[in-house]
Design an enzyme around this catalytic site. Structure first.
Site, PDB file in Angstrom:
ATOM      1  N   HIS A 237      31.122  47.085  43.872  1.00 27.51           N
ATOM      2  CA  HIS A 237      30.468  46.678  42.629  1.00 27.51           C
ATOM      3  C   HIS A 237      31.397  46.855  41.425  1.00 27.51           C
ATOM      4  O   HIS A 237      30.922  47.088  40.312  1.00 27.51           O
ATOM      5  CB  HIS A 237      29.175  47.478  42.408  1.00 27.51           C
ATOM      6  CG  HIS A 237      28.128  47.234  43.447  1.00 27.51           C
ATOM      7  ND1 HIS A 237      28.100  47.918  44.640  1.00 27.51           N
ATOM      8  CD2 HIS A 237      27.089  46.353  43.475  1.00 27.51           C
ATOM      9  CE1 HIS A 237      27.071  47.484  45.363  1.00 27.51           C
ATOM     10  NE2 HIS A 237      26.454  46.548  44.682  1.00 27.51           N
TER      11      HIS A 237
ATOM     12  N   GLU B  19      25.057  33.764  48.991  1.00 27.16           N
ATOM     13  CA  GLU B  19      25.951  33.248  47.961  1.00 27.16           C
ATOM     14  C   GLU B  19      26.523  31.871  48.315  1.00 27.16           C
ATOM     15  O   GLU B  19      26.703  31.019  47.441  1.00 27.16           O
ATOM     16  CB  GLU B  19      27.083  34.240  47.693  1.00 27.16           C
ATOM     17  CG  GLU B  19      26.661  35.479  46.928  1.00 27.16           C
ATOM     18  CD  GLU B  19      25.948  36.515  47.788  1.00 27.16           C
ATOM     19  OE1 GLU B  19      25.360  37.467  47.234  1.00 27.16           O
ATOM     20  OE2 GLU B  19      25.988  36.357  49.040  1.00 27.16           O
TER      21      GLU B  19
END
Length: 353
Positions: A158, A88
């Site tokens: 998540h 990321e």
């Protein structure tokens, strides 16, 4: 679909809430699609209308885990739509450099929970690029997309809602849509905005939210909240997936004679203080609700600002119905979430204060 109040209602499973009034003012030219398809339409248009636009991230080349980028690589080629390594920080750093060279960099972080390794690049580089160069250079063509929030079974890695972290950073814009129609118009506006934007997508609604979305190219205004339900007793403010929860609470409150005004903030930074202030001056009460933990959540900023601006008009303390101050749970998710019943109880308590 039934017409109601200021806008058309859209279906979310068994839930409905008012949709975008700005788009409805134009002739209808769309079809019923869900939220991830609306995102896909926006990306197709962005790539088609600007040869400098690029879409990249983990697995986007084959459509992504939520299928938002389906068909893009086949249509526009793998030089403009491509996979990245699972890094990321690297995705964000590459996106900043690409945007700094005058391109439209549309980067995907696969889950908002994993945006933290990119935090330094977004906060210390993207947000400050223009300022530190004295406006000689900028990365305003940068848009970072990421799905956020609860999904029913995501657990603590998540399901997070990290929007407040980025709302603390001058130089960034933060935008969160509530529906397919909103998602398409707001995403296109973000991509074309001359500032770096973090665009969080409510993954809970990717397939559940369905409404008529124009197939044409259109944009919705940033930093402009929308009053999607008029009321006189209390103002409710939210964004993203939480709007459907708030709408159902408004319906229940109406059965007890409580008139709720509902506002979708849409852009969190810079947020539309004037619209919220005008509503609170009318109703005298405010409730803010979001999935993120209550402490340090963006609801606290809204509460403080409205207390400063409307102190003499408030009839009760500002209420915040938010996620709990715990890591996002798995089996205990129903207890963590700011549910309709929690919001309804707070509406009644605030009105009867």
């Amino acid at each position: 679909m039934a017409l109601r109040g200021l806008g058309r209602r859209i279906s979310i499973g068994k839930r409905c809430f008012s949709s975008a009034s700005e788009v409805e003012k134009r002739p209808r030219d769309g079809k019923q699609i869900n939220l991830f398809s609306a995102i896909n339409q926006a990306l197709h248009i962005a790539l088609e209308t600007d040869s400098r636009a690029y879409v990249f991230g983990e697995d986007v080349g084959f459509g992504g885990v939520f299928r938002c980028t389906t068909g893009l690589a086949d249509r526009f080629g793998r030089n403009r739509v491509f996979n990245t390594p699972l890094c990321e920080q690297g995705i964000a750093g590459f996106a900043i450099g690409l945007a700094a060279m005058g391109n439209r960099a549309i980067a995907e972080i696969q889950f908002a929970d994993y945006i933290y390794p990119a935090f330094d690049q977004i906060v210390n580089e993207a947000a400050k690029f223009r300022y530190r160069s004295g406006n000689q250079f900028n990365c305003g063509g940068l848009t970072i997309r990421s799905p956020y929030g609860a999904v029913g079974h995501g657990g603590h890695y998540h399901s997070q809602s990290p929007e407040a972290f980025f709302c603390h950073v001058p130089g960034l814009k933060v935008v969160i849509p509530r529906s397919p129609q909103q998602a398409k118009g707001l995403l296109l506006a973000c991509i074309r905005d001359p500032n770096p934007v973090v665009f969080f997508e409510p993954k809970w609604l990717y397939r559940l939210a369905v409404e008529e979305v124009p197939e044409r190219d259109y944009m919705l205004p940033l930093s402009q909240a929308e009053v999607i339900r008029q009321g006189s007793d209390i103002t409710l403010v939210g964004w993203g997936a939480q709007l459907s929860v708030l709408e159902r609470a408004c319906d229940e409150a109406a059965k007890d004679g409580i008139s709720c005004e509902l506002i979708d903030l849409r852009t969190l930074i810079p947020w539309d203080k004037e619209t919220v202030e005008a509503s609170v001056r009318k109703t005298g009460r405010l409730l803010v609700s979001h999935e993120a933990p209550v402490t340090g959540g963006f609801g606290a900023e809204i509460s403080a600002s409205i207390a400063e601006r409307c102190f003499l008009r408030l009839e009760a303390p500002v209420a915040r119905i938010c996620g709990l101050d715990t890591p996002f749970p798995l089996v205990y998710e129903p207890f963590y979430m700011p549910t309709k019943n929690k919001v309804l109880d707070a509406i009644k308590a605030t009105v009867n204060y």
